[in-house]
Design a protein around this motif. Structure first.
Motif, mmCIF file in Angstrom:
data_model
loop_
_atom_site.group_PDB
_atom_site.id
_atom_site.type_symbol
_atom_site.label_atom_id
_atom_site.label_comp_id
_atom_site.label_asym_id
_atom_site.label_seq_id
_atom_site.Cartn_x
_atom_site.Cartn_y
_atom_site.Cartn_z
ATOM 1 N N ARG A 123 5.478 10.073 -1.252
ATOM 2 C CA ARG A 123 4.959 10.155 -2.623
ATOM 3 C C ARG A 123 4.933 8.780 -3.288
ATOM 4 O O ARG A 123 3.983 8.445 -4.008
ATOM 5 N N GLN A 124 5.980 7.994 -3.043
ATOM 6 C CA GLN A 124 5.998 6.644 -3.617
ATOM 7 C C GLN A 124 4.833 5.818 -3.085
ATOM 8 O O GLN A 124 4.191 5.077 -3.827
ATOM 9 N N GLY A 125 4.566 5.936 -1.792
ATOM 10 C CA GLY A 125 3.447 5.197 -1.213
ATOM 11 C C GLY A 125 2.106 5.648 -1.763
ATOM 12 O O GLY A 125 1.205 4.834 -1.994
ATOM 13 N N ARG A 126 1.973 6.954 -1.975
ATOM 14 C CA ARG A 126 0.731 7.452 -2.581
ATOM 15 C C ARG A 126 0.497 6.809 -3.945
ATOM 16 O O ARG A 126 -0.616 6.360 -4.263
ATOM 17 N N ASP A 127 1.562 6.727 -4.761
ATOM 18 C CA ASP A 127 1.412 6.189 -6.113
ATOM 19 C C ASP A 127 1.213 4.676 -6.110
ATOM 20 O O ASP A 127 0.466 4.147 -6.946
ATOM 21 N N SER A 128 1.860 3.986 -5.193
ATOM 22 C CA SER A 128 1.810 2.522 -5.205
ATOM 23 C C SER A 128 0.585 1.974 -4.488
ATOM 24 O O SER A 128 -0.085 1.074 -4.992
ATOM 25 N N TYR A 129 0.293 2.495 -3.315
ATOM 26 C CA TYR A 129 -0.850 1.991 -2.549
ATOM 27 C C TYR A 129 -2.163 2.596 -3.042
ATOM 28 O O TYR A 129 -3.194 1.915 -3.070
ATOM 29 N N ALA A 130 -2.123 3.892 -3.377
ATOM 30 C CA ALA A 130 -3.297 4.611 -3.901
ATOM 31 C C ALA A 130 -4.529 4.397 -3.020
ATOM 32 O O ALA A 130 -5.611 4.083 -3.494
ATOM 33 N N ARG A 131 -4.331 4.566 -1.705
ATOM 34 C CA ARG A 131 -5.428 4.363 -0.753
ATOM 35 C C ARG A 131 -5.505 5.542 0.207
ATOM 36 O O ARG A 131 -4.491 6.172 0.514
ATOM 37 N N PRO A 132 -6.678 5.810 0.729
ATOM 38 C CA PRO A 132 -6.772 6.774 1.834
ATOM 39 C C PRO A 132 -6.313 6.120 3.138
ATOM 40 O O PRO A 132 -6.246 4.897 3.248
ATOM 41 N N GLY A 133 -6.036 6.949 4.107
ATOM 42 C CA GLY A 133 -5.639 6.427 5.412
ATOM 43 C C GLY A 133 -5.648 7.514 6.458
ATOM 44 O O GLY A 133 -5.926 8.691 6.164
#
Length: 650
Positions: free
Chosen positions: A601-611
């Motif tokens: 969840r932290q990565g979703r909020d910080s990076y805000a990128r698809p992958g």
């Protein structure tokens, strides 16, 4: 006692307390020349060795423990106590063959074992009355063998070593990749091995992290060998040359061979966590202390030792673990220097208490400075949840084996304490620093108490035994310490060499340098894909490398995929293209699901990128479930045995 971690932790804390208090107790005595401690040690060693022999059972005629008594022949001139202590040491040391405790050597192996052991044990009788080792030739020798070990990559043409190296290096590269992609350490991803290695790898990455990672692992390993070897040379400067040579050979054996996974020896490059990447800050501080002591600066109390304080702070910044290592050595050492400048019981105790208070205040101040530096560098405060992720959930927890090599640690501690009881004030300081370094490093064994982790502590064990080996007044100390050192050389003959045999058959056993290895990590060469397939088939996950290569080429252009399969590898792709902090399942596989999903969840909020996530369908772990709460599946593609899922943030 070892059925739970409680017994092991209590034993460890007891050893730490004893070692830290022992030099202060000795400081209260007017004389330190009695023989009672070595005599008690000899009796305890004999009783312990007898108990281990009974518990482990009768060994065959070609078992290492049956052949080892030949190594005490050079001790006959030192008397019966030395011989008995040497025999006891060899019994304790025999537990190092944890992978095959009942093994019997072939005739050729047995001959090498006996000749190497007897030759090493006879070294103290050589030297012609000369003292110590010439500094520059010794350092040149260490640099030469270290460089050779760093360049020897031929064994990685065998599947086991290649995949093991890729797996272990991935755990170091992954947080550097997450950092380069724009994440914040501890908030967006935990840092298992500390900020020091992560920042160095990130700085060395350029467009590809793997060449820089090789260079840093090789450089820190060579620096670790040089620092530890220089410590031996400094401590042995007044010892007979043959004894000094034995100690140096044992040190080289312990750093370069015993840390290379003896069941199937694959070298010191494979696991950075047993070499310089973990222990270099401690080795550098110890070298600084011994260099100052040899230069006669150890009693110079009015002058602050700014270089020593800087090395302590360097260790604190390197990793929490290294911070503990250097603190356990540095602050008690400084307190001991203070105590030795005083007379009387109360002043000595006051120096001990003042030293403990300084350690607490300095650590709090050091942590505060590092937190502020972190805030200035990353624009946010470090998360305590992320900082403690691996402390609360140590990976790979195992219970100790009471019949294994763990007893080497308390036996060596006892021998070092006995040696400290017979030395002068400077010897007390240097002996304490070396012994405290061993116990500091031994904390690494508390979490994952595998027998092999004791072997990774042997470099510090050798250094702690150096004063005992140099002792001219105690046959017990000589017999125990010198036999351990000779045994570390001889027992190399018991190591497995199946991977080297395979590398020989492949014709690549003599490869030097990283070029072929790095191409293998990128799966560029057909032979790398063959190695991958063989390793995966042995692990029961048959999805072929060709499928993975096709998938990585097809989906890797957008962002570096998370690769889910049995060996837990980070793809060998260009740096800085991450989309999540949970980018390598090898860093998260031992963490609870709630912790993993927190960082997703932290990565979703910080990076805000698809992958993309690339999943080996034969691998049963439900990694996709960790991402479903934060991402939606936008696309699904099949590549043979793999399925790729394109995720977009919710």
């Amino acid at each position: 006692m070892f059925e739970s971690k409680t017994g092991l932790i209590l034993l460890y804390l007891g050893l730490v307390g004893t070692v830290c208090l022992w030099p202060f107790l000795l400081q209260l005595r007017r004389h330190r020349s009695g023989s009672v401690f070595p005599a008690l040690l000899g009796m305890a060693l004999a009783a312990g060795a007898a108990a281990l022999l009974v518990a482990r059972g009768v060994a065959g005629p070609l078992a290492p423990v049956g052949l080892a008594p030949v190594m005490v022949l050079p001790l006959l001139a030192a008397g019966l106590p030395a011989v008995l202590a040497g025999l006891s040491a060899l019994v304790v040391l025999s537990g190092t063959v944890w992978w095959a405790p009942a093994t019997e050597l072939g005739v050729g192996q047995a001959a090498v074992f006996v000749l190497a052991g007897l030759g090493a044990a006879a070294l103290p009788r050589l030297g012609g009355g000369r003292e110590g080792l010439p500094k520059w030739p010794a350092l040149a020798f260490l640099a030469g063998v270290g460089l050779a070990g760093a360049l020897a990559t031929g064994v990685f043409s065998a599947p086991g070593p290649f995949m093991a190296l890729w797996h272990h290096w991935s755990a170091y590269v992954a947080p550097a990749e997450a950092l380069l992609a724009g994440g914040m350490p501890f908030r967006d991803f935990p840092v298992q091995y500390g900020m020091g290695p992560t920042l160095l790898i990130a700085l060395a990455c350029g467009t590809d992290c793997w060449p820089g990672t090789y260079a840093l692992i090789a450089a820190t390993n060579v620096a670790y060998l040089l620092a530890m070897g220089a410590c031996v040379v400094l401590q042995m400067r007044q010892a007979p040359r043959g004894v000094a040579l034995l100690a140096l050979l044992a040190l080289v054996a312990s750093v370069m061979f015993w840390t290379g996974y003896p069941p199937d020896f694959i070298g010191w490059l494979v696991t950075p966590s047993v070499g310089g990447m973990r222990f270099l800050p401690l080795a550098l501080l110890l070298l600084h202390i011994l260099r100052r002591e040899v230069a006669g600066e150890g009693n110079d109390m009015p002058r602050p030792d700014w270089a020593g304080h800087a090395l302590w702070l360097f260790g604190l910044a390197w990793s929490p673990e290294a911070g503990f290592f250097v603190s356990l050595v540095w602050w008690p050492y400084l307190a001991l220097r203070q105590a030795q400048a005083r007379t009387g019981s109360w002043p000595v105790l006051a120096a001990l208490l003042a030293g403990a208070m300084r350690a607490v205040v300095a650590t709090a101040a050091g942590v505060a400075v590092l937190v502020i530096v972190f805030r200035l560098a990353f624009g946010g405060w470090p998360s305590l949840f992320g900082f403690l992720a691996y402390v609360r959930n140590p990976p790979g927890v195992l219970h100790p084996n009471p019949l294994g090599p763990v007893w080497l640690i308390p036996a060596a501690v006892a021998a070092a304490l006995a040696a400290m009881s017979r030395t002068d004030e400077r010897g007390l300081r240097t002996g304490f620093a070396s012994l405290a370094a061993l116990l500091a490093a031994a904390s690494y064994y508390l979490g994952r108490s595998h027998d092999n982790n004791v072997l990774n502590l042997l470099p510090f064990l050798v250094l702690a035994l150096v004063p005992a080996a140099a002792s001219a007044a105690s046959g017990v100390l000589q017999g125990f310490s010198r036999s351990v050192m000779a045994g570390l050389v001889a027992w190399i003959a018991t190591f497995g060499h199946g991977s080297w045999n395979e590398a020989w058959r492949s014709g690549r056993w003599a490869d030097l340098g990283p070029s072929h290895l790095l191409r293998q990590i990128r799966l560029e060469d057909p032979d790398a894909q063959v190695l991958f397939d063989r390793a995966m088939a042995a692990a029961g996950t048959p999805a072929p490398a060709a499928d993975a290569v096709a998938a990585l080429r097809a989906i890797g252009g957008e962002a570096a995929p998370v690769w889910v399969h049995g060996y837990r590898l980070l793809p060998g792709l260009p740096a800085g293209r991450g989309w999540t902090g949970v980018n390598n399942i090898g860093n998260y596989g031992e963490l609870p699901s709630a912790v993993i999903e927190h960082f997703v969840r932290q990565g979703r909020d910080s990076y805000a990128r698809p992958g993309w996530i690339l999943v080996d369908r034969s691998y049963p772990a439900p990694w996709m479930e960790h991402y479903r709460g934060a991402y939606d599946i936008a696309e699904e593609r099949v590549f043979g045995g793999y399925t790729a899922y394109r995720l977009i943030p919710r």
